[in-house]
Design a protein around this motif. Structure first.
Motif, PDB file in Angstrom:
ATOM      1  N   ARG A 161       0.460  -1.334  -0.191  1.00  0.00           N
ATOM      2  CA  ARG A 161      -0.258   0.098  -0.374  1.00  0.00           C
ATOM      3  C   ARG A 161       1.412   1.227  -0.225  1.00  0.00           C
ATOM      4  NH1 ARG A 161      -4.872   0.809   4.079  1.00  0.00           N
ATOM      5  NH2 ARG A 161      -5.849   2.857   3.744  1.00  0.00           N
ATOM      6  N   SER A 163       1.178   5.338  -2.164  1.00  0.00           N
ATOM      7  CA  SER A 163       0.441   7.110  -2.460  1.00  0.00           C
ATOM      8  C   SER A 163       1.409   6.469  -4.094  1.00  0.00           C
ATOM      9  CB  SER A 163       0.854   8.093  -2.002  1.00  0.00           C
ATOM     10  OG  SER A 163       0.821   8.979  -3.064  1.00  0.00           O
ATOM     11  N   ASP A 166      -2.105   6.833  -9.886  1.00  0.00           N
ATOM     12  CA  ASP A 166      -3.074   6.751 -11.006  1.00  0.00           C
ATOM     13  C   ASP A 166      -3.433   6.956 -12.294  1.00  0.00           C
ATOM     14  OD1 ASP A 166      -6.098   5.479 -11.593  1.00  0.00           O
ATOM     15  OD2 ASP A 166      -6.758   5.554  -9.778  1.00  0.00           O
ATOM     16  N   GLU A 172      -2.052  11.583  -8.417  1.00  0.00           N
ATOM     17  CA  GLU A 172      -1.057  10.341  -7.036  1.00  0.00           C
ATOM     18  C   GLU A 172      -1.791  10.202  -6.086  1.00  0.00           C
ATOM     19  OE1 GLU A 172       2.129  10.933  -4.602  1.00  0.00           O
ATOM     20  OE2 GLU A 172       2.886  10.712  -6.946  1.00  0.00           O
ATOM     21  N   ASP A 174      -4.303   7.176  -2.697  1.00  0.00           N
ATOM     22  CA  ASP A 174      -3.718   6.250  -1.994  1.00  0.00           C
ATOM     23  C   ASP A 174      -3.881   4.625  -2.805  1.00  0.00           C
ATOM     24  OD1 ASP A 174      -3.598   4.276   0.185  1.00  0.00           O
ATOM     25  OD2 ASP A 174      -5.379   4.580   1.135  1.00  0.00           O
ATOM     26  N   ALA A 175      -3.656   4.036  -3.001  1.00  0.00           N
ATOM     27  CA  ALA A 175      -3.298   2.714  -3.843  1.00  0.00           C
ATOM     28  C   ALA A 175      -2.723   1.557  -2.990  1.00  0.00           C
ATOM     29  CB  ALA A 175      -2.885   2.579  -4.782  1.00  0.00           C
ATOM     30  N   LEU A 188      -3.843  -1.828  -9.748  1.00  0.00           N
ATOM     31  CA  LEU A 188      -3.940  -0.989  -8.741  1.00  0.00           C
ATOM     32  C   LEU A 188      -5.554  -0.535  -8.354  1.00  0.00           C
ATOM     33  CD1 LEU A 188      -2.311   1.871 -10.319  1.00  0.00           C
ATOM     34  CD2 LEU A 188      -1.221   0.398  -8.666  1.00  0.00           C
ATOM     35  N   THR A 190      -7.748   1.467  -6.572  1.00  0.00           N
ATOM     36  CA  THR A 190      -8.290   2.288  -5.494  1.00  0.00           C
ATOM     37  C   THR A 190      -9.769   2.469  -5.179  1.00  0.00           C
ATOM     38  OG1 THR A 190      -8.502   3.708  -7.741  1.00  0.00           O
ATOM     39  CG2 THR A 190      -6.614   3.064  -6.879  1.00  0.00           C
ATOM     40  N   THR A 192     -12.722   4.877  -5.064  1.00  0.00           N
ATOM     41  CA  THR A 192     -12.904   6.318  -5.589  1.00  0.00           C
ATOM     42  C   THR A 192     -14.176   7.259  -4.953  1.00  0.00           C
ATOM     43  OG1 THR A 192     -15.538   4.523  -6.467  1.00  0.00           O
ATOM     44  CG2 THR A 192     -13.064   4.543  -7.885  1.00  0.00           C
ATOM     45  N   PRO A 197     -14.228   0.540  -5.046  1.00  0.00           N
ATOM     46  CA  PRO A 197     -13.001   0.194  -6.239  1.00  0.00           C
ATOM     47  C   PRO A 197     -12.828   0.266  -6.892  1.00  0.00           C
ATOM     48  CG  PRO A 197     -13.534  -1.220  -3.610  1.00  0.00           C
ATOM     49  CD  PRO A 197     -14.733  -0.942  -4.105  1.00  0.00           C
TER      50      PRO A 197
END
Length: 457
Positions: A161, A163, A166, A172, A174-175, A188, A190, A192, A197
């Motif tokens: 996990r 930053s 995307d 950029e 949290d992913a 990835l 991420t 939304t 996700p």
């Protein structure tokens, strides 16, 4: 009085049997574990073991007070038909409490990580599941973030996990970065705005295993790179090698269509790597990449024989691939490598957990490109994975080593003191139950405090 040579021989034979059984499991047991599709959240029972005092040997100095939790992911039961299990091991003073949760549909739990609010991120297999577990009023519920099938050994094999850029959102954030068995998927995941996700696959290749994911910044430009180890499916067929590579993805360099290129950082054929670590041990603001190259074996009717031993390579922006070999281990595999300050001197070391050659500390010399000093912590610690974690849970400034020694069914703690290394058994698992510990993570007691801000609701 220990007999380490005999202990290692017995453990080596037992672990070799486990390795063979794991191969059989991939071909058979995982298929049998396919469950019906489940949506939404599912209530799960939690089973607890009463508090117990930690055993100490006669040479133990004054006892420290520990406070934290260990998160354990494993597969337990008959090796042809295992089931996944999560264990939370609570350390409070000199007491231990274990909460065991059997996963209702997976045959292996590969990764368990603590989230900010005490919830857990879980990566499991058979079917491949990425989940977020939350405890409400004493009951665990799980929410599926991603569910898929990836060939025979369908698994969410690893996750990290951070930053990360995307390429779809062009931002950029949290992913979760996930690698799978099979199909060679790197993706990835991420959050939304609508709470669902988003999964963005940046790579996929049939009949390919992604073993490990690491996030790092080797060039120091502030943009996170994704590193992964890849190989064809595991094999124990005599005479058949398993070539592999370490690859790199730089999401911030995605093209106009959002495609992220795969760069082969190092081709290890005819060998391969499963374990890698990205960490800044030298403190220059740039990560180094440490690659554990598994042994080259010759297999015949008498068994497997090491032709070239395990080696640890160090790769930096100044010392690109193939990098510098900083250590060898006379063993077949080393599946866990982690970094921390284990003696409280303010400098970080590497800790390596080998298949059957023990638990080791690696310390750099003034020239980190030269072979590092090896220090044996315990020659009677091993396992198919030999999972370890480092954490300072007593607040003395030195990180303890937590290790799963599956051949002895023990979860142990190693702490450094004036008399050297001290070993304690935290948990004695059921000796009649086969298990492989795949994941071990440690967190202070405060990890469960605070509001959830991860976005993975």
């Amino acid at each position: 009085m220990r007999a380490p040579d005999l202990r290692r021989l017995i453990a080596g034979r037992r672990i070799a049997g486990v390795a063979l059984a794991v191969a059989v499991t991939i071909a058979g047991g995982l298929i049998a574990a396919i469950a019906a599709y489940l949506n939404g959240e599912h209530a799960l029972p939690a089973h607890e073991v009463p508090d117990a005092a930690l055993p100490h040997d006669a040479a133990t100095p004054a006892r420290s007070s520990y406070r934290g939790v260990l998160l354990v992911g494993s597969s337990v039961g008959p090796l042809r038909h295992p089931h996944g299990r999560i264990e939370r091991v609570f350390l409070q003073g000199q007491g231990v409490r274990v909460e065991r949760i059997d996963h209702p549909e997976s045959d292996v739990v590969h990764v368990v990580r603590a989230d900010h609010d005490g919830s857990m991120l879980v990566a499991a297999g058979g079917p491949a599941l990425l989940e977020r577990w939350t405890r409400v009023d004493g009951t665990w519920t799980r929410r599926t973030l991603w569910r898929a099938r990836f060939g025979l050994s369908s698994r969410m094999r690893d996750l990290e996990r951070g930053s990360v850029w995307d390429p779809v959102a062009q931002a950029e954030g949290d992913a979760l970065v996930v690698g799978t068995h099979d199909e060679g998927v790197v993706a990835l995941v991420t959050p939304t705005i609508d709470g669902e996700p988003r999964v963005v696959e940046i790579d996929r290749e049939p009949r390919t295993l992604v073993h490990e994911i690491e996030l790092g910044d080797l060039d120091g430009n502030g943009a996170i790179e994704i590193y992964a180890t890849r190989s064809p499916p595991n094999t124990l067929v005599p005479g058949v090698v398993q070539p592999g590579s370490v690859v790199r993805y730089v999401p911030s360099l995605a093209d106009a269509s959002g495609r992220v290129a795969r760069e082969v950082l190092i081709d290890l054929a005819p060998r391969h790597a499963k374990e890698i670590l990205a960490s800044d041990l030298d403190g220059d603001g740039r990560d180094e990449l440490y690659v554990v190259v598994e042994a080259l074996l010759r297999t015949d009717s008498t068994g497997s024989h090491v032709i070239e031993p395990v080696e640890v390579r160090r790769i930096t922006s100044e010392r690109p691939p193939p990098g510098d070999v900083i250590a060898h281990f006379d063993d077949r595999t080393t599946r866990f490598l982690t970094a921390g300050d284990i003696d409280g001197d303010g400098r970080r070391e590497l800790v390596a957990a080998t298949f059957s050659a023990g638990l080791w500390v690696l310390r750099p010399s003034d020239d980190a490109t030269r072979p590092w000093t090896r220090e044996l912590v315990d020659d009677a610690s091993g396992g198919y994975e030999h999972a370890i974690a480092l954490a300072d849970l007593d607040g003395n400034g030195a990180e303890e080593i937590y290790a799963a020694d599956d051949p002895s069914h023990e979860l142990r703690r190693y702490s450094w003191g004036e008399r050297g290394w001290h070993r304690e058994v935290l948990v004695q698992h059921d000796a009649g139950e086969e298990r492989i510990t795949w994941s071990l993570a440690a967190a202070p007691a405060s990890a469960g405090a605070g509001a959830n801000s991860s976005g993975f609701e």
